[in-house]
Scaffold this active site. Structure first.
Site, mmCIF file in Angstrom:
data_model
loop_
_atom_site.group_PDB
_atom_site.id
_atom_site.type_symbol
_atom_site.label_atom_id
_atom_site.label_comp_id
_atom_site.label_asym_id
_atom_site.label_seq_id
_atom_site.Cartn_x
_atom_site.Cartn_y
_atom_site.Cartn_z
ATOM 1 N N ARG A 8 -13.311 27.055 49.573
ATOM 2 C CA ARG A 8 -12.938 25.861 50.231
ATOM 3 C C ARG A 8 -12.602 24.797 49.665
ATOM 4 O O ARG A 8 -11.770 23.719 50.186
ATOM 5 C CB ARG A 8 -14.105 25.918 51.317
ATOM 6 N N HIS A 47 -3.356 16.833 -1.630
ATOM 7 C CA HIS A 47 -4.226 16.825 -0.195
ATOM 8 C C HIS A 47 -3.545 18.285 0.457
ATOM 9 O O HIS A 47 -4.125 18.574 1.695
ATOM 10 C CB HIS A 47 -3.530 15.604 0.683
ATOM 11 N N TYR A 93 1.260 -1.237 0.055
ATOM 12 C CA TYR A 93 -0.166 0.065 0.032
ATOM 13 C C TYR A 93 0.873 1.305 -0.012
ATOM 14 O O TYR A 93 1.714 1.344 0.643
ATOM 15 C CB TYR A 93 -0.893 -0.074 1.344
ATOM 16 N N GLY A 135 -6.143 5.207 0.138
ATOM 17 C CA GLY A 135 -7.366 5.295 0.471
ATOM 18 C C GLY A 135 -8.192 4.182 -0.226
ATOM 19 O O GLY A 135 -7.763 3.163 -0.637
ATOM 20 N N ASN A 160 0.965 10.552 6.751
ATOM 21 C CA ASN A 160 -0.018 9.652 7.056
ATOM 22 C C ASN A 160 0.282 9.355 8.691
ATOM 23 O O ASN A 160 1.075 8.451 9.091
ATOM 24 C CB ASN A 160 0.273 8.438 6.532
#
Length: 516
Positions: free
Chosen positions: A293, A81, A51, A58, A193
């Site tokens: 407090r 991208h 890949y 994708g 990535n």
């Protein structure tokens, strides 16, 4: 000089690079390991379907890419991208992003050539800030869009901020004799990535949150001091029976800050005095309001949340967070989802909720100081002028209230706000970078609220003329801040004062030692 690639990159080392401009150096053994990893991938991928090496990305991974197009594929990925929008990330955030990406790639499981690591080092050390936009990433295949803009600069394209000016990358590289990246195998995919945008921003958030918490404890101490609260609510004996580390650290810090104060009272000396038992109505409030407090019980969980976020983010910045993992030690390539940002997203959501609560505590303490009907010690809005004619801190309270309200809205979690995309390949996503950026806004807002609280406390101290009775530590804070925000009686615009005090809080550590 901070050495990268040898041992863990801690928050302290990270902060030295980001905030103190320490340069980075690369461990020689780590670079050799990266080189071996790169050579393994070159050989291993020659006759296998992997890949992102010889496939599309994708949902397009079903399509094989021809041999002659393999390197162009990586350039196509970066350029396609680079699609961010909105404001540019600050130079602090882009430097953090690059440090995070560098530290992931130098682990030697990404199949990259050492050239990319050396180039990242040059950008970091020369304070070159790639133009990275805030919107675009969904945090599942990592911070694809934000890191693509980093990749665009690495290949010599796009724009950078250098010496305070927006400039073409080509011009800055030429000026500094920097060679753009020449992709060898998978540097495009390895760049984009991963979780480095959300992680870098998240690490900055944690560093700022620690500083903010220190100031919140300090201002809580001063608030208790000026109203002459009792000391038992932060005592060791009361807090130790509740078994939370954060609560007891906050209590110990309060005791340290208030040591030597002549204003804090002992319940034994006052309410337990025999003369009080016959009174039907006590002039002194038997127990303070919760914002005074319950400081240890409120800020203790904030401390624990910050500490856990630091643990998780330090693990993430030292992790291999891209896909696939190139493992030359075991001679294989492993496909999976280490780029998924859920760890960071969840911690950022938890952190912003905790910081919102911190800002709410500050606003309630501020309201107590400004409301004369509650404190019965100070004029309305600690107005040191003529009541009705002057206004004191009345105007700035609106800003504090408005800002806290915004924090409350921003605290809705991104972690549960997954929207599928990418042809449903990314069918569940982390929104981690969104979570980190919103958290940074919440932290910045909280600094605004605390600056208003501190300004009001200084006016309260001057009304009481009690500086000499304060603890040495709190008196030191009073003196330091009065140098940049003098006592006022007549009404003047306060926005510049608020900004100066805020910058002081952001640039100064409240405590000699950190409580986280």
């Amino acid at each position: 000089m901070i050495l990268i690639g040898q041992g863990k990159l801690t928050l302290k080392k990270f902060s030295e690079i980001i905030f103190n401009k320490q340069e980075v150096e690369l461990d020689a053994a780590a670079i050799e390991n990266v080189e071996e990893n790169f050579k393994f991938l070159q050989s291993f991928s020659s006759n296998k379907l992997i890949y992102g090496i010889n496939t599309g990305f994708g949902p397009m991974a079903q399509y094989k890419v021809s041999e002659e197009n393999l390197l162009q594929l990586q350039y196509n990925l970066i350029r396609s991208h680079s699609s961010g929008s909105g404001a540019l990330l600050s130079p602090v955030f882009t430097k953090a992003l690059m440090v995070a990406r560098l530290n992931s790639l130098i682990q030697g499981y990404s199949g990259v050539h050492p050239d990319i690591i050396n180039l990242l080092k040059q950008l970091i050390n020369n304070d070159i800030s790639p133009c990275v936009f805030e919107h675009g990433g969904v945090g599942a295949s990592g911070d694809l869009v934000q890191l693509a803009h980093l990749g665009l600069v690495l290949i010599g394209e796009g724009e950078v901020v250098y010496e305070g000016k927006l400039q073409p990358t080509t011009d800055v590289f030429a000026k500094l004799n920097i060679q753009p990246l020449s992709i060898k195998v998978r540097e495009g995919l390895a760049t984009i990535n991963g979780t480095s945008a959300m992680t870098g921003i998240g690490m900055v958030n944690i560093a700022n949150a620690e500083k903010l918490l220190g100031w919140s404890v300090m201002l809580s101490a001063i608030t208790n001091e000026v109203v002459k609260a009792y000391d038992d609510h932060y005592s060791h004996e009361l807090n130790i029976v509740k078994h939370h580390e954060g609560q007891n650290k906050v209590a110990a810090t309060l005791r340290n800050i208030l040591q030597g104060s002549k204003m804090i009272r002992s319940r034994t000396d006052h309410l337990y005095h025999p003369d009080n038992i016959d009174q039907e109505v006590f002039e002194d409030k038997v127990q303070e309001y919760y914002s005074l407090r319950c400081v240890t019980q409120i800020l203790g969980p904030v401390l624990d949340t910050i500490a856990n976020a630091e643990h998780v983010l330090v693990n993430e910045i030292n992790s291999v967070n891209d896909n696939p993992v190139i493992d030359h030690h075991n001679g294989n390539v492993f496909h999976g989802g280490n780029f998924h940002g859920d760890y960071v997203s969840l911690e950022m959501d938890k952190l912003k909720i905790a910081i919102t609560k911190l800002s709410m505590l500050s606003e309630r303490q501020l309201n107590y100081i400004l409301n004369d009907k509650l404190n019965q010690k100070f004029p309305p809005f600690v107005n040191l002028g003529v009541l009705g004619f002057n206004f004191g801190m009345q105007g700035v309270q609106f800003t504090a209230t408005s800002t806290v309200a915004e924090n409350q809205t921003l605290s809705f979690p991104m972690y549960v706000h997954s929207i599928p995309n990418n042809n449903d390949n990314q069918d569940i996503v982390s929104m981690g970078c969104n979570a980190a950026l919103i958290t940074s806004k919440v932290i910045d807002n909280a600094f605004t609220v605390l600056s208003i609280q501190l300004m009001s406390l200084l006016q309260a101290i001057d009304h009481l003329n009690c500086e000499a009775e304060m603890a040495p530590i709190t008196r030191g804070i009073y003196n330091n801040v009065r140098d940049i925000f003098p006592k006022f009686i007549e009404d003047t615009p306060k926005y510049k004062d608020m900004e100066r005090v805020k910058q002081y809080l952001q640039s100064t550590t409240a405590l000699a030692t950190e409580i986280v």
